[in-house]
Design an enzyme around this catalytic site. Structure first.
Site, PDB file in Angstrom:
ATOM      1  CD1 TRP A 170       2.861  -7.426 -12.696  1.00 18.43           C
ATOM      2  CD2 TRP A 170       1.876  -9.013 -11.466  1.00 18.43           C
ATOM      3  NE1 TRP A 170       3.061  -7.114 -11.366  1.00 18.43           N
ATOM      4  CE2 TRP A 170       2.464  -8.073 -10.590  1.00 18.43           C
ATOM      5  CE3 TRP A 170       1.206 -10.111 -10.921  1.00 18.43           C
ATOM      6  CZ2 TRP A 170       2.395  -8.195  -9.202  1.00 18.43           C
ATOM      7  CZ3 TRP A 170       1.141 -10.229  -9.538  1.00 18.43           C
ATOM      8  CH2 TRP A 170       1.732  -9.270  -8.687  1.00 18.43           C
ATOM      9  CG  ASP A 216       8.296   2.316  -5.034  1.00 17.96           C
ATOM     10  OD1 ASP A 216       7.157   2.327  -5.536  1.00 17.96           O
ATOM     11  OD2 ASP A 216       9.265   1.754  -5.573  1.00 17.96           O
ATOM     12  NE  ARG A 227      -1.034  -0.110  -9.234  1.00 20.70           N
ATOM     13  CZ  ARG A 227       0.029   0.403  -8.625  1.00 20.70           C
ATOM     14  NH1 ARG A 227       0.692   1.398  -9.162  1.00 20.70           N
ATOM     15  NH2 ARG A 227       0.455  -0.102  -7.503  1.00 20.70           N
ATOM     16  CG  ASP A 231       6.237   1.634 -11.748  1.00 22.91           C
ATOM     17  OD1 ASP A 231       6.150   0.783 -12.643  1.00 22.91           O
ATOM     18  OD2 ASP A 231       5.905   1.429 -10.567  1.00 22.91           O
ATOM     19  CG  ASP A 288       5.860  -5.556  -9.424  1.00 16.79           C
ATOM     20  OD1 ASP A 288       6.872  -4.872  -9.222  1.00 16.79           O
ATOM     21  OD2 ASP A 288       4.748  -5.071  -9.709  1.00 16.79           O
TER      22      ASP A 288
END
Ligand code: DGJ
Length: 735
Positions: free
Chosen positions: A200, A367, A444, A479, A549
């Site tokens: 990530w 977003d 998450r 996403d 990211d």
């Protein structure tokens, strides 16, 4: 003719502009691989196979002289369990339950129509260009398995696209345990292995090492192509570099579990294979049923890694991406994620949009956090209804406010997920992927929806289409923020759970297919916690992907450099963000951040309302410059000049250039890593220009020939301070 079949010799040759790929049909239907490399003539390449009695090499029935063994033969599409101990392309269980496959060729056909795998992304040909397709029909009569090997040639890009259709031609079910898209045997294997590894926020770093004996693999078992290993590998001659030497690149058009390997055997031969990861894969083929593998593209280049990349860039940009947005200038956007995270309302977005409009930004993207109950990442996913109380208005009202400022409007979704704390999960707890005997893991704080179920895909289509129809929305960020665990589907019987991973991706593709077909004016951008699903499969639906990211300009040098090995600049979304950077706390000059973002699709991701007047001036100027250079950046050819992975003494972090296809215009960017005192001057040798042409070099104002710029190079001045950047624009002015 780019496909040649000499039936009496059993010779098949596939010629692209600079490469030849050859096979031979042997007695008994065995399909041998003869050659892949620089283009050769109409030679009889059968001399390339030698038959000798090798120890420990089993001989199939009928080869009493012991000189024929599948374990020695370079094979085109090897099976399992019948004498070849190397990694197979196919493994299948028939009625006897044994693991084995032994396909023999039955027919070779040259087709004028391109055949395509059903429900999967694919490279497409233009009617005006000749793209021949070869089909080789194969069969293993012992179990009733049939296979059709497809090869489509893209001559200009020196690319061969392969995939396989399996058919159960028998009367009892078959179980496919391994169904690779691509397999290739090189007789000699003095190669370096290249892969794009990462994690990530550190996606697609380049790693190169000599290929050793045994198996080297890039793979994913995460349910997505992953940040960890991109579905791409290259084999390069040990002396190949950016500008010279032989390179073979292989890219799988697939977004799920993949296996890309090279196996070096005891004789130095190398087998390359790419396809769906066989782990946790078992596909039941009912009599008459068929199964299509994803496509895999192979590119041969004799002019180094740069040459390979430019061929892939054209192949991906022209023959994989599609829809109206493929060739349109992509809007410069402002995304509110790093500006506000979950804490925003319509007034805040409108304030950002007002500044954005003044700076020349073309779109505002709202977003995560606009729907359901979503003020942090622990709830709300799946409830795709607008949170008007949070926004302070309806979505059409917000969109009108933004559009009145002259900006287009884009919106974020994470379709494949559901929060346990959501109305959708409370209504349909069985819609998630889970194993009945286990408690599902969270990632998450969310579960993965079972995209293999048509009703889940239908629900998501309905919910997303309703939002897209409710207001003038011209962009979607798609996403996907966790990988799959406990891959079980309540809709499949226990003996078919080996199909879940692949059916999941087929469901994702179906949803993307329907939405992109019904909303052709909407630009879809892929994203998966940054670049966790940046692969050729997704690019078929989403012509640009959020690269990472990590928005730090210096970290981005490595990420974008690695990404560019396979993917063109027009596919990489690159944003200017705030300092200190939110991921690494580094402070870099604004000009360096804009220079790094100009390596792809430029955007911004910061609270513009907090910028100083001077910062706004710089940003506005750079946005205007980007818009002027956009055709060059989107359509030009990329030449990498300095790798951030090679540490130089002179402190130069990375350098690259984009050259217009007509060679009249170029943009050169060089970024310094840490400043070093009293360094020697650095000459940056350029590439891709016309040697005899004269170029005006700005800002210096010199006029130099392409030969001088490529031979002697740009004489770079000191770059003052850490992380400084230099950019040069070259315009042809004679020659
Ligand atoms: C991960 C993405 O990469 C970010 O840009 C942002 O959209 C967040 N998800 C939102 O949750």
């Amino acid at each position: 003719m780019s496909i040649q079949y000499e039936k009496e010799k059993g010779l098949i040759r596939l010629n692209t502009r600079s490469s030849t790929y050859a096979m031979q049909l042997l007695p008994g239907g065995y399909l041998a691989h003869l050659y892949y490399g620089p283009r050769v003539g109409a030679d009889d390449l059968r001399y390339l196979i030698r038959y000798v009695d090798r120890p420990q090499a089993p001989n199939p029935p009928g080869s009493e002289d012991r000189i024929f063994s599948l374990n020695i033969l370079p094979q085109e599409y090897p099976g399992f369990g019948c004498g070849d101990y190397r990694s197979a392309a196919v493994n299948c269980r028939g009625a006897d339950g044994c693991f084995a496959a032994d396909l023999r060729a039955e027919a070779v056909e040259v087709l004028t129509d391109t055949m395509l795998p059903v429900g999967l992304p694919h490279f497409h040909a233009f009617a005006s260009e000749a793209h021949d397709t070869l089909r080789i029909r194969m069969a293993d009569p012992a179990i009733g398995l049939q296979a059709e090997l497809y090869y489509t040639l893209f001559e200009e890009q020196d690319a061969i696209v392969r995939w396989t259709r399996f058919i159960n031609g028998g009367e009892t079910p078959l179980i496919l345990d391994r169904a690779m898209s691509f397999s290739l045997d090189f007789a000699a294997g003095d190669f370096d292995w290249l892969q794009l590894w990462g994690g990530w926020s550190r996606e697609r770093h380049v790693e190169r090492s000599p290929l050793r004996h045994g198996i080297q693999a890039a793979e994913s078992r995460r349910g997505a192509s992953s940040s960890q290993h991109n579905p791409f590998i290259a084999l390069a001659s040990p002396t190949a570099d950016e500008t010279q030497g032989e390179v073979y690149g292989f890219a799988l058009a697939y977004s799920g579990n993949h296996l890309c390997f090279a196996e070096k055997d005891q004789y130095g031969g190398v087998r390359v294979g790419l396809g769906i990861h066989p782990e946790a894969f078992a596909w039941t083929l009912e009599p008459g049923g068929s199964f299509d593998t994803p496509q895999c593209a192979a590119v041969y280049a004799s002019d180094g890694l740069g040459g390979m990349s430019r061929k892939f860039h054209l192949l991906i940009q022209r023959h994989l991406c599609r829809g109206p947005w493929r060739d349109r200038p992509r809007p410069v956007l402002i995304n509110n994620w790093e500006a506000t995270y979950f804490q925003f309302n319509a007034d805040k977005l409108a304030a950002i949009a007002a500044d954005a409009a003044r700076l020349g930004i073309e779109m505002l993207v709202m977003d995560d956090g606009w729907f359901g109950k979503r003020d942090d990442d622990r709830s709300g996913l799946g409830d795709w209804t607008v949170n008007e109380a949070k926004l302070g208005c309806t979505l059409p009202e917000l969109v009108s406010r933004i559009r009145e400022q002259g900006l287009q409007f884009g919106i974020w979704f994470e379709p494949e997920m559901v929060s346990p704390d959501s109305d959708l999960y409370r209504r349909h707890p069985d819609w998630i992927l889970k194993a009945p005997s286990r408690t599902p893991s969270l990632g998450r704080s969310q579960y993965v929806l079972d995209m293999s179920r048509p009703e889940v895909v239908d629900y998501l289509y309905g919910a997303m289409a309703a939002i897209l129809r409710s207001a003038e929305i011209t962009y979607v960020k798609w996403d996907m923020n966790r990988y799959i665990t406990e891959a079980g589907s309540a809709a499949l019987s226990p003996n078919r759970q080996g199909e879940v991973f692949h059916r999941y991706i087929l469901g994702v593709y179906r949803l993307l297919d329907q939405l992109t077909a019904d909303f052709p004016e909407v630009l879809f951008e892929g994203c998966a916690s940054g670049g966790g699903r940046f692969d050729p499969g997704m690019l078929y639906y989403t012509p640009q992907i959020w690269t990472s990211d990590d928005t730090d300009a210096i970290e981005r040098l490595s990420i974008q450099y690695g990404t560019s090995l396979l993917y063109p600049p027009a596919c990489m979304a690159c944003h200017v963000s705030a300092v200190p950077n939110h991921q690494v706390a580094r402070t870099t000059p604004l000009e360096t951040r804009t220079a790094a973002a100009m390596a792809g699709v430029f955007g911004c991701e910061l609270d513009l309302t907090t910028l100083s007047r001077e910062e706004k001036e710089i940003l506005g100027r750079e946005i205007a410059r980007y818009k002027r250079l956009r055709p060059l950046i989107m359509e030009g050819e990329l030449y990498r000049l300095k790798s951030p992975f090679e540490k130089g003494e002179r402190g130069l972090g990375a350098a690259w250039m984009l050259v217009s296809r007509d060679k009249t215009h170029a943009l050169v960017t060089a970024v310094q890593a840490m400043a070093i005192p009293d360094t020697p001057f650095f000459r940056l040798r350029l590439q891709g220009l016309l040697p005899q042409a004269a170029y005006r070099v700005e800002p210096d104002g010199f006029i130099l020939s392409g030969a001088a710029l490529m031979g002697a190079g740009l004489n770079l001045p000191y770059i003052i301070g850490d992380y400084g950047a230099l950019t040069y624009e070259l315009t042809m002015c004679g020659g």
